[in-house]
Design a protein around this motif. Structure first.
Motif, PDB file in Angstrom:
ATOM      1  N   ALA A 101      30.869  45.434  50.319  1.00 24.78           N
ATOM      2  CA  ALA A 101      31.363  44.894  51.597  1.00 24.78           C
ATOM      3  C   ALA A 101      30.315  44.074  52.326  1.00 24.78           C
ATOM      4  O   ALA A 101      30.642  43.069  52.950  1.00 24.78           O
ATOM      5  CB  ALA A 101      31.855  46.032  52.483  1.00 24.78           C
ATOM      6  N   ARG A 102      29.061  44.472  52.260  1.00 21.11           N
ATOM      7  CA  ARG A 102      28.054  43.724  53.019  1.00 21.11           C
ATOM      8  C   ARG A 102      27.770  42.360  52.386  1.00 21.11           C
ATOM      9  O   ARG A 102      27.325  41.449  53.054  1.00 21.11           O
ATOM     10  CB  ARG A 102      26.781  44.546  53.168  1.00 21.11           C
ATOM     11  N   ASP A 103      28.071  42.213  51.084  1.00 17.11           N
ATOM     12  CA  ASP A 103      27.855  40.935  50.408  1.00 17.11           C
ATOM     13  C   ASP A 103      29.093  40.044  50.440  1.00 17.11           C
ATOM     14  O   ASP A 103      28.976  38.823  50.406  1.00 17.11           O
ATOM     15  CB  ASP A 103      27.452  41.173  48.943  1.00 17.11           C
ATOM     16  N   SER A 104      30.274  40.666  50.456  1.00 20.01           N
ATOM     17  CA  SER A 104      31.506  39.894  50.367  1.00 20.01           C
ATOM     18  C   SER A 104      32.590  40.549  51.222  1.00 20.01           C
ATOM     19  O   SER A 104      33.293  41.441  50.766  1.00 20.01           O
ATOM     20  CB  SER A 104      31.955  39.810  48.907  1.00 20.01           C
ATOM     21  N   ASN A 105      32.691  40.103  52.470  1.00 22.06           N
ATOM     22  CA  ASN A 105      33.704  40.625  53.374  1.00 22.06           C
ATOM     23  C   ASN A 105      34.220  39.472  54.241  1.00 22.06           C
ATOM     24  O   ASN A 105      34.007  39.424  55.443  1.00 22.06           O
ATOM     25  CB  ASN A 105      33.134  41.746  54.238  1.00 22.06           C
ATOM     26  N   THR A 106      34.904  38.533  53.596  1.00 23.51           N
ATOM     27  CA  THR A 106      35.350  37.328  54.288  1.00 23.51           C
ATOM     28  C   THR A 106      36.409  37.598  55.356  1.00 23.51           C
ATOM     29  O   THR A 106      36.553  36.816  56.280  1.00 23.51           O
ATOM     30  CB  THR A 106      35.917  36.315  53.278  1.00 23.51           C
ATOM     31  N   TRP A 107      37.150  38.695  55.236  1.00 18.93           N
ATOM     32  CA  TRP A 107      38.207  38.999  56.186  1.00 18.93           C
ATOM     33  C   TRP A 107      37.730  39.881  57.342  1.00 18.93           C
ATOM     34  O   TRP A 107      38.496  40.170  58.251  1.00 18.93           O
ATOM     35  CB  TRP A 107      39.362  39.719  55.472  1.00 18.93           C
ATOM     36  N   GLY A 108      36.496  40.349  57.299  1.00 18.20           N
ATOM     37  CA  GLY A 108      35.981  41.217  58.354  1.00 18.20           C
ATOM     38  C   GLY A 108      36.635  42.584  58.365  1.00 18.20           C
ATOM     39  O   GLY A 108      36.798  43.192  59.419  1.00 18.20           O
ATOM     40  N   LEU A 109      37.021  43.074  57.196  1.00 17.37           N
ATOM     41  CA  LEU A 109      37.684  44.379  57.082  1.00 17.37           C
ATOM     42  C   LEU A 109      36.683  45.513  57.241  1.00 17.37           C
ATOM     43  O   LEU A 109      35.478  45.312  57.052  1.00 17.37           O
ATOM     44  CB  LEU A 109      38.342  44.491  55.704  1.00 17.37           C
ATOM     45  N   PRO A 110      37.156  46.717  57.572  1.00 18.62           N
ATOM     46  CA  PRO A 110      36.261  47.875  57.540  1.00 18.62           C
ATOM     47  C   PRO A 110      35.686  48.038  56.127  1.00 18.62           C
ATOM     48  O   PRO A 110      36.287  47.600  55.146  1.00 18.62           O
ATOM     49  CB  PRO A 110      37.172  49.052  57.901  1.00 18.62           C
ATOM     50  N   ARG A 111      34.543  48.693  56.044  1.00 19.07           N
ATOM     51  CA  ARG A 111      33.782  48.782  54.787  1.00 19.07           C
ATOM     52  C   ARG A 111      34.630  49.229  53.595  1.00 19.07           C
ATOM     53  O   ARG A 111      34.654  48.579  52.559  1.00 19.07           O
ATOM     54  CB  ARG A 111      32.600  49.738  54.978  1.00 19.07           C
ATOM     55  N   THR A 112      35.339  50.340  53.719  1.00 12.78           N
ATOM     56  CA  THR A 112      36.099  50.866  52.583  1.00 12.78           C
ATOM     57  C   THR A 112      37.224  49.923  52.195  1.00 12.78           C
ATOM     58  O   THR A 112      37.451  49.692  51.000  1.00 12.78           O
ATOM     59  CB  THR A 112      36.653  52.260  52.909  1.00 12.78           C
ATOM     60  N   LEU A 113      37.938  49.358  53.147  1.00 12.19           N
ATOM     61  CA  LEU A 113      39.009  48.409  52.827  1.00 12.19           C
ATOM     62  C   LEU A 113      38.454  47.145  52.180  1.00 12.19           C
ATOM     63  O   LEU A 113      39.063  46.588  51.267  1.00 12.19           O
ATOM     64  CB  LEU A 113      39.813  48.063  54.071  1.00 12.19           C
ATOM     65  N   ALA A 114      37.311  46.681  52.652  1.00 11.00           N
ATOM     66  CA  ALA A 114      36.690  45.505  52.043  1.00 11.00           C
ATOM     67  C   ALA A 114      36.291  45.800  50.600  1.00 11.00           C
ATOM     68  O   ALA A 114      36.445  44.952  49.720  1.00 11.00           O
ATOM     69  CB  ALA A 114      35.471  45.071  52.848  1.00 11.00           C
ATOM     70  N   ASN A 115      35.794  47.002  50.341  1.00  9.74           N
ATOM     71  CA  ASN A 115      35.418  47.365  48.972  1.00  9.74           C
ATOM     72  C   ASN A 115      36.642  47.453  48.070  1.00  9.74           C
ATOM     73  O   ASN A 115      36.592  47.051  46.910  1.00  9.74           O
ATOM     74  CB  ASN A 115      34.637  48.676  48.966  1.00  9.74           C
ATOM     75  N   LEU A 116      37.752  47.995  48.579  1.00  9.18           N
ATOM     76  CA  LEU A 116      38.996  48.014  47.801  1.00  9.18           C
ATOM     77  C   LEU A 116      39.520  46.599  47.580  1.00  9.18           C
ATOM     78  O   LEU A 116      40.064  46.294  46.521  1.00  9.18           O
ATOM     79  CB  LEU A 116      40.052  48.863  48.502  1.00  9.18           C
ATOM     80  N   TYR A 117      39.368  45.735  48.567  1.00 13.93           N
ATOM     81  CA  TYR A 117      39.795  44.349  48.423  1.00 13.93           C
ATOM     82  C   TYR A 117      38.970  43.653  47.342  1.00 13.93           C
ATOM     83  O   TYR A 117      39.493  42.850  46.571  1.00 13.93           O
ATOM     84  CB  TYR A 117      39.651  43.619  49.761  1.00 13.93           C
ATOM     85  N   ASN A 118      37.682  43.972  47.275  1.00 14.33           N
ATOM     86  CA  ASN A 118      36.804  43.361  46.277  1.00 14.33           C
ATOM     87  C   ASN A 118      37.036  43.912  44.875  1.00 14.33           C
ATOM     88  O   ASN A 118      36.697  43.261  43.897  1.00 14.33           O
ATOM     89  CB  ASN A 118      35.340  43.537  46.673  1.00 14.33           C
ATOM     90  N   ARG A 119      37.558  45.105  44.759  1.00 18.46           N
ATOM     91  CA  ARG A 119      37.885  45.690  43.455  1.00 18.46           C
ATOM     92  C   ARG A 119      39.196  46.460  43.579  1.00 18.46           C
ATOM     93  O   ARG A 119      39.210  47.694  43.714  1.00 18.46           O
ATOM     94  CB  ARG A 119      36.776  46.610  42.956  1.00 18.46           C
ATOM     95  N   PRO A 120      40.331  45.765  43.532  1.00 21.30           N
ATOM     96  CA  PRO A 120      41.620  46.433  43.714  1.00 21.30           C
ATOM     97  C   PRO A 120      42.000  47.338  42.548  1.00 21.30           C
ATOM     98  O   PRO A 120      42.944  48.116  42.659  1.00 21.30           O
ATOM     99  CB  PRO A 120      42.608  45.270  43.853  1.00 21.30           C
ATOM    100  N   HIS A 121      41.254  47.283  41.454  1.00 17.20           N
ATOM    101  CA  HIS A 121      41.531  48.136  40.297  1.00 17.20           C
ATOM    102  C   HIS A 121      41.592  49.607  40.701  1.00 17.20           C
ATOM    103  O   HIS A 121      42.442  50.356  40.241  1.00 17.20           O
ATOM    104  CB  HIS A 121      40.449  47.991  39.224  1.00 17.20           C
ATOM    105  N   TYR A 122      40.646  49.998  41.563  1.00 13.78           N
ATOM    106  CA  TYR A 122      40.581  51.420  41.918  1.00 13.78           C
ATOM    107  C   TYR A 122      41.802  51.854  42.727  1.00 13.78           C
ATOM    108  O   TYR A 122      42.179  53.026  42.680  1.00 13.78           O
ATOM    109  CB  TYR A 122      39.295  51.766  42.666  1.00 13.78           C
TER     110      TYR A 122
END
Length: 193
Positions: A71-92
């Motif tokens: 999330a700290r490297d790629s959070n273009t939507w300004g989502l909360p940390r966990t949601l940004a991480n799920l957005y970056n890897r929706p596989h999980y």
């Protein structure tokens, strides 16, 4: 009055223990069906979902089920940390539905993530995000086995959503009434009430 051979068109009522069975089937695929007394179906679900998930985990060298911390490297939507991480890897988000088998990834995400650590002691890295160099090597190795592996694990999770629904909604067909008997000629006779 004898039965005309047509089944009653009313759907069966949902089971009284549907929500509990659904939770059990989330935790361990098929456990809700076993709890409801549908043992063969529950065992079939248990074996099929787990074989698919663990075969995918094996193909991915146990490095394809994880929740990243990007999330700290790629959070273009300004989502909360966990949601940004799920957005970056929706596989999980798909793998999560396998139940308890995917929970070590959450534990690793919450407790053990250290982006500076390059080497992982044996046994500590199960379902932990691999270092970036290792991910690049896995993704660029000659064949696409690693990519196919995470697809297997996601499909197992999505299939378990259907298993959960089956446990919640109950059997597809209503059981025959207890007073319905088979006569010797193969036709059904219903007792008059």
């Amino acid at each position: 009055m004898p039965s005309s051979g047509t089944a009653d068109k009313t759907p069966p009522p949902p089971p009284d223990n549907g929500p509990l069975a659904a939770v059990l089937s989330y935790l361990v695929p098929g456990l809700g069906q076993i709890y409801q007394g549908r043992v063969a179906k529950g065992l079939l679900f248990f074996v099929c979902v787990h074989v698919l998930f663990f075969y995918g985990l094996f193909l991915g060298d146990r490095k394809n089920v994880y929740l990243p911390d990007t999330a700290r490297d790629s959070n273009t939507w300004g989502l909360p940390r966990t949601l940004a991480n799920l957005y970056n890897r929706p596989h999980y988000a798909g793998q999560f539905w396998v139940g308890v088998a995917a929970w070590p990834a959450i534990w690793q995400y919450v407790h053990n993530y250290d982006p500076e650590r390059q080497a992982t002691p044996p046994g500590e890295g199960f379902m932990r995000q691999p270092p970036e160099e290792e991910l690049q090597a896995l993704q660029t190795a000659g064949d696409k086995t690693w990519d196919l592996a995470w697809v297997y694990t996601v499909i197992a999770g999505v299939l378990n959503i259907m298993v959960i629904y089956d446990a919640f909604a109950g059997p597809a067909f209503a059981p025959r009434p207890a007073d319905e008997r088979r006569d010797g000629k193969g036709s059904h006779a219903t007792a008059v009430a």
